[in-house]
Every structure is written in structure tokens, then in C-alpha cells.
Scaffold this active site. Structure first.
Site, PDB file in Angstrom:
ATOM      1  N   ARG A 166       0.824  -1.220   0.000  1.00  0.00           N
ATOM      2  CA  ARG A 166       0.000   0.000   0.000  1.00  0.00           C
ATOM      3  C   ARG A 166       0.850   1.259   0.000  1.00  0.00           C
ATOM      4  O   ARG A 166       0.363   2.330  -0.377  1.00  0.00           O
ATOM      5  CB  ARG A 166      -0.984  -0.034   1.169  1.00  0.00           C
ATOM      6  CG  ARG A 166      -2.179  -0.907   0.848  1.00  0.00           C
ATOM      7  CD  ARG A 166      -2.984  -1.227   2.075  1.00  0.00           C
ATOM      8  NE  ARG A 166      -2.305  -2.223   2.883  1.00  0.00           N
ATOM      9  CZ  ARG A 166      -2.643  -2.531   4.128  1.00  0.00           C
ATOM     10  NH1 ARG A 166      -3.627  -1.910   4.719  1.00  0.00           N
ATOM     11  NH2 ARG A 166      -1.972  -3.458   4.782  1.00  0.00           N
ATOM     12  N   GLU A 222       3.787  -8.998  15.272  1.00  0.00           N
ATOM     13  CA  GLU A 222       3.153  -9.388  16.533  1.00  0.00           C
ATOM     14  C   GLU A 222       3.264 -10.907  16.718  1.00  0.00           C
ATOM     15  O   GLU A 222       3.564 -11.392  17.800  1.00  0.00           O
ATOM     16  CB  GLU A 222       1.694  -8.937  16.516  1.00  0.00           C
ATOM     17  CG  GLU A 222       1.088  -8.956  17.894  1.00  0.00           C
ATOM     18  CD  GLU A 222      -0.340  -8.460  17.896  1.00  0.00           C
ATOM     19  OE1 GLU A 222      -0.792  -7.964  16.847  1.00  0.00           O
ATOM     20  OE2 GLU A 222      -0.988  -8.603  18.937  1.00  0.00           O
TER      21      GLU A 222
HETATM   22  P1  AMP Z   1       3.870  -1.581  11.697  1.00  0.00           P
HETATM   23  O1  AMP Z   1       5.084  -2.280  11.221  1.00  0.00           O
HETATM   24  O2  AMP Z   1       3.354  -2.113  13.001  1.00  0.00           O
HETATM   25  O3  AMP Z   1       4.014  -0.063  11.738  1.00  0.00           O
HETATM   26  O4  AMP Z   1       2.710  -1.934  10.683  1.00  0.00           O
HETATM   27  C1  AMP Z   1       2.623  -1.233   9.536  1.00  0.00           C
HETATM   28  C2  AMP Z   1       1.992  -2.012   8.426  1.00  0.00           C
HETATM   29  O5  AMP Z   1       0.856  -2.798   8.827  1.00  0.00           O
HETATM   30  C3  AMP Z   1       1.513  -1.039   7.415  1.00  0.00           C
HETATM   31  O6  AMP Z   1       1.971  -1.471   6.147  1.00  0.00           O
HETATM   32  C4  AMP Z   1       0.011  -1.033   7.511  1.00  0.00           C
HETATM   33  O7  AMP Z   1      -0.528  -1.112   6.230  1.00  0.00           O
HETATM   34  C5  AMP Z   1      -0.359  -2.278   8.305  1.00  0.00           C
HETATM   35  N1  AMP Z   1      -1.231  -1.988   9.467  1.00  0.00           N
HETATM   36  C6  AMP Z   1      -0.909  -2.161  10.779  1.00  0.00           C
HETATM   37  N2  AMP Z   1      -1.930  -1.827  11.594  1.00  0.00           N
HETATM   38  C7  AMP Z   1      -2.928  -1.426  10.793  1.00  0.00           C
HETATM   39  C8  AMP Z   1      -4.273  -0.937  11.035  1.00  0.00           C
HETATM   40  N3  AMP Z   1      -4.783  -0.795  12.273  1.00  0.00           N
HETATM   41  N4  AMP Z   1      -5.019  -0.593   9.971  1.00  0.00           N
HETATM   42  C9  AMP Z   1      -4.512  -0.720   8.705  1.00  0.00           C
HETATM   43  N5  AMP Z   1      -3.297  -1.184   8.414  1.00  0.00           N
HETATM   44  C10 AMP Z   1      -2.498  -1.532   9.433  1.00  0.00           C
END
Ligand code: AMP
Length: 177
Positions: free
Chosen positions: A62, A99
């Protein structure tokens, strides 16, 4: 940034996706609305006006859809950071914790302009783990991280401490789920 456009109403919120307890911020509703999508790209351009950004690196998948029009409008190179196994050339890669379990992303080393200032883009910043791995790739490939951009930020997940001193910009932040 332009506060007139109501970006919040252009973002679909899907409770309990992909699993119970997660509120998913779905940016497909932005892409399906040309006014909202244009607002996002215009706001990205405004956000980095006056800064030296030599290239943009986008995180699969995305991140690609926001970084590509930005790169085109800025007239700068676009670098794809992809999930392991998708890029045909010589790559460098980074593993990072999810996670549950582990993920790995990689980049074509030859696509990263050495010594240049690269903006790293994703759609949403949650824990910042993905972006941290992406910034490490950019640095390992010999460039500087000029900043991090996400359309949506979830600062209550503490991405700022994960991402250290790198300047972070978002178009909208949500402060709880
Ligand atoms: P992080 O590595 O935890 O910052 O996760 C980021 C990635 O997970 C991004 O590419 C987001 O598209 C996706 N993501 C994580 N949490 C969400 C959420 N609550 N809503 C939409 N996409 C999420």
C-alpha cells in the site's frame, strides 16, 4: 497542511480485521475517491515543499500507491521495498518482528542512490516496525533517510520511539482504537 478536506471521512474503519480487537484503517476507500486521493498526494507534495528529497522508497504494497504518484509529481526516482523473494536482482534484506512471528523485506541495492536523501513511505504507521526495517535497508544501501511519511499514523502504538530521531509526517492521526 490543508485542513479543509475531511480526510477522516474518506478512510473506512473496519472493526475486528484482520483479527478481533484490531480496528483496521482501510485506505482503499481513499483510492476509490479521486478527490480524496488527490488531496493525499497534494498534501504530500506540500509537506515536503522546500525540503531536499532526492528519491522516494515505498513499502509493499500500500506504500506503493502513494509513493508512485509522489515520485512522478516530484520527478524523483521511486525505489520499491518488497517482501522477500519478489525482486529479481541483487538485494539486501532485513528481518523484523511482527506481533506473531517474523517478516523480511528487501530492496535492490543498485536502485538506491548512494549518498542521496530518501523519503520512506507507507500507507499507515502502526508500531513502526516495518518502517524501521525499511530505513535500515536504505542506510545499508548507502543512502540517507530524509524522513518517513505515512498517510495515517497511530502514535499510541509508540512508533516515534521505535523510529528514533527520523522526522515523521502523517496526514491524519488516530489516538486510540
Ligand atoms: P507496523 O510495522 O506495526 O508499523 O505496521 C505497519 C503495516 O501494517 C503497514 O503497512 C500497515 O498497512 C499495516 N497496518 C498495521 N496496523 C494497521 C491498522 N490498524 N489498519 C490498517 N493497516 C495496518
Amino acid at each position: 497542511m490543508d485542513n479543509v478536506f475531511d480526510l477522516d471521512s474518506a478512510i473506512r474503519k473496519v472493526p475486528d480485521f484482520p483479527k478481533k480487537g484490531i480496528l483496521f484503517y482501510d485506505i482503499t476507500s481513499i483510492l476509490a475517491d479521486p478527490v480524496a486521493f488527490k488531496h493525499c498526494i497534494d498534501s504530500m507534495i506540500d509537506a515536503y515543499r522546500g525540503e531536499r528529497i532526492d528519491a522516494v522508497a515505498a513499502i509493499e504494497s500500500r506504500g506503493f500507491v502513494f509513493a508512485a504518484p509522489f515520485a512522478d509529481r516530484m520527478g524523483i526516482p521511486l525505489i520499491l521495498i518488497r517482501k522477500k523473494g519478489k525482486l529479481p536482482g541483487e538485494t539486501i534484506s532485513r528481518k523484523y518482528q511482527l506481533e506473531y512471528g517474523e517478516a523480511e523485506i528487501e530492496v535492490h541495492e543498485m536502485d538506491v542512490p548512494k549518498g542521496k536523501r530518501v523519503l520512506v513511505v507507507d500507507d499507515l504507521i502502526a508500531t513502526g516496525g516495518t518502517l524501521k526495517a525499511a530505513t535500515e535497508l536504505v542506510v545499508a544501501a548507502g543512502a540517507q533517510v530524509a524522513g518517513i511519511f505515512g498517510v495515517v499514523g497511530l502514535p499510541f502504538l509508540n512508533y516515534r520511539s521505535m523510529l528514533g530521531g527520523v522526522p515523521i509526517k502523517t496526514l491524519i492521526e488516530y489516538h486510540g482504537e
